[in-house]
Write a protein that holds these residues in place. Structure first.
Motif, PDB file in Angstrom:
ATOM      1  N   ILE A   8       0.825  -1.198   0.000  1.00 38.05           N
ATOM      2  CA  ILE A   8       0.000   0.000   0.000  1.00 38.05           C
ATOM      3  C   ILE A   8       0.867   1.259   0.000  1.00 38.05           C
ATOM      4  N   PHE A   9       1.903   1.289   0.800  1.00 39.95           N
ATOM      5  CA  PHE A   9       2.719   2.486   0.936  1.00 39.95           C
ATOM      6  C   PHE A   9       3.920   2.531   0.002  1.00 39.95           C
ATOM      7  N   ARG A  10       4.015   1.602  -0.875  1.00 40.42           N
ATOM      8  CA  ARG A  10       5.135   1.590  -1.814  1.00 40.42           C
ATOM      9  C   ARG A  10       5.069   2.796  -2.754  1.00 40.42           C
ATOM     10  N   GLN A  11       6.187   3.415  -2.991  1.00 35.59           N
ATOM     11  CA  GLN A  11       6.231   4.621  -3.817  1.00 35.59           C
ATOM     12  C   GLN A  11       6.006   4.339  -5.289  1.00 35.59           C
ATOM     13  N   ASP A  12       6.461   3.210  -5.749  1.00 37.60           N
ATOM     14  CA  ASP A  12       6.352   2.880  -7.163  1.00 37.60           C
ATOM     15  C   ASP A  12       4.950   2.351  -7.454  1.00 37.60           C
ATOM     16  N   ASN A  15       3.858  -0.824 -10.580  1.00 39.45           N
ATOM     17  CA  ASN A  15       3.706  -2.270 -10.441  1.00 39.45           C
ATOM     18  C   ASN A  15       2.753  -2.653  -9.309  1.00 39.45           C
ATOM     19  N   TYR A  16       2.032  -1.685  -8.765  1.00 39.35           N
ATOM     20  CA  TYR A  16       1.171  -1.946  -7.620  1.00 39.35           C
ATOM     21  C   TYR A  16       0.110  -2.994  -7.924  1.00 39.35           C
ATOM     22  N   LEU A  17      -0.587  -2.848  -9.044  1.00 40.59           N
ATOM     23  CA  LEU A  17      -1.653  -3.774  -9.370  1.00 40.59           C
ATOM     24  C   LEU A  17      -1.116  -5.185  -9.589  1.00 40.59           C
ATOM     25  N   LYS A  18       0.016  -5.278 -10.251  1.00 43.77           N
ATOM     26  CA  LYS A  18       0.623  -6.585 -10.502  1.00 43.77           C
ATOM     27  C   LYS A  18       1.022  -7.253  -9.176  1.00 43.77           C
ATOM     28  N   GLN A  19       1.636  -6.498  -8.287  1.00 44.80           N
ATOM     29  CA  GLN A  19       2.038  -7.046  -6.992  1.00 44.80           C
ATOM     30  C   GLN A  19       0.821  -7.399  -6.144  1.00 44.80           C
ATOM     31  N   PHE A  20      -0.191  -6.566  -6.200  1.00 47.79           N
ATOM     32  CA  PHE A  20      -1.429  -6.830  -5.473  1.00 47.79           C
ATOM     33  C   PHE A  20      -2.027  -8.159  -5.927  1.00 47.79           C
ATOM     34  N   TYR A  21      -2.066  -8.366  -7.237  1.00 45.37           N
ATOM     35  CA  TYR A  21      -2.601  -9.598  -7.791  1.00 45.37           C
ATOM     36  C   TYR A  21      -1.763 -10.798  -7.371  1.00 45.37           C
ATOM     37  N   ILE A  22      -0.449 -10.677  -7.408  1.00 38.85           N
ATOM     38  CA  ILE A  22       0.445 -11.781  -7.032  1.00 38.85           C
ATOM     39  C   ILE A  22       0.237 -12.156  -5.571  1.00 38.85           C
ATOM     40  N   VAL A  23       0.199 -11.150  -4.696  1.00 35.47           N
ATOM     41  CA  VAL A  23       0.047 -11.416  -3.257  1.00 35.47           C
ATOM     42  C   VAL A  23      -1.309 -12.051  -2.969  1.00 35.47           C
ATOM     43  N   PHE A  24      -2.364 -11.527  -3.542  1.00 33.11           N
ATOM     44  CA  PHE A  24      -3.686 -12.085  -3.284  1.00 33.11           C
ATOM     45  C   PHE A  24      -3.830 -13.489  -3.864  1.00 33.11           C
ATOM     46  N   THR A  25      -3.149 -13.782  -4.962  1.00 32.82           N
ATOM     47  CA  THR A  25      -3.151 -15.137  -5.512  1.00 32.82           C
ATOM     48  C   THR A  25      -2.424 -16.080  -4.564  1.00 32.82           C
ATOM     49  N   GLN A  26      -1.284 -15.645  -4.029  1.00 29.27           N
ATOM     50  CA  GLN A  26      -0.524 -16.468  -3.092  1.00 29.27           C
ATOM     51  C   GLN A  26      -1.297 -16.710  -1.807  1.00 29.27           C
ATOM     52  N   LEU A  27      -2.079 -15.724  -1.363  1.00 33.16           N
ATOM     53  CA  LEU A  27      -2.868 -15.891  -0.145  1.00 33.16           C
ATOM     54  C   LEU A  27      -4.133 -16.716  -0.375  1.00 33.16           C
ATOM     55  N   GLY A  28      -4.449 -16.991  -1.638  1.00 35.41           N
ATOM     56  CA  GLY A  28      -5.599 -17.815  -1.950  1.00 35.41           C
ATOM     57  C   GLY A  28      -6.890 -17.047  -2.131  1.00 35.41           C
ATOM     58  N   TYR A  29      -6.818 -15.712  -2.154  1.00 35.24           N
ATOM     59  CA  TYR A  29      -8.021 -14.912  -2.331  1.00 35.24           C
ATOM     60  C   TYR A  29      -8.491 -14.900  -3.785  1.00 35.24           C
ATOM     61  N   ILE A  30      -7.569 -15.089  -4.720  1.00 33.37           N
ATOM     62  CA  ILE A  30      -7.896 -15.080  -6.137  1.00 33.37           C
ATOM     63  C   ILE A  30      -7.563 -16.443  -6.710  1.00 33.37           C
ATOM     64  N   SER A  31      -8.508 -17.039  -7.371  1.00 32.08           N
ATOM     65  CA  SER A  31      -8.247 -18.315  -8.027  1.00 32.08           C
ATOM     66  C   SER A  31      -8.797 -18.253  -9.437  1.00 32.08           C
TER      67      SER A  31
END
Length: 82
Positions: A8-12, A15-31
């Motif tokens: 959330i607080f990352r300056q860049d 790539n926020y949306l891409k990282q958000f998608y990767i993290v939520f996929t790893q946590l199992g929220y997105i399948s």
């Protein structure tokens, strides 16, 4: 949770949306969907706007029929317009 706050607080923001998608996929929220959608979609936004304009008397019945590419008699019969 710490990783999520970091994202959330990352300056860049690039790539926020891409990282958000990767993290939520790893946590199992997105399948991924295992089955394709087989339903039939029907777009009705234009009809909704057309009947709203007709109800609020912004346009006449004949104008509504012509916008829908129908003859006036057919439009009245199909849509129960008096």
């Amino acid at each position: 949770m710490g990783l999520f706050i970091y994202l959330i607080f990352r300056q860049d923001k690039k790539n926020y949306l891409k990282q958000f998608y990767i993290v939520f996929t790893q946590l199992g929220y997105i399948s991924s969907e295992s089955v394709a959608y087989e339903g039939v979609e029907h777009l009705n936004r234009f009809s909704q706007l057309l009947f709203r304009a007709l109800a609020e008397e912004f346009i006449s019945i004949s104008k509504a029929a012509s916008l829908k590419n129908q003859k006036l008699a057919v439009f009245r019969k199909e849509n129960l317009v008096i």
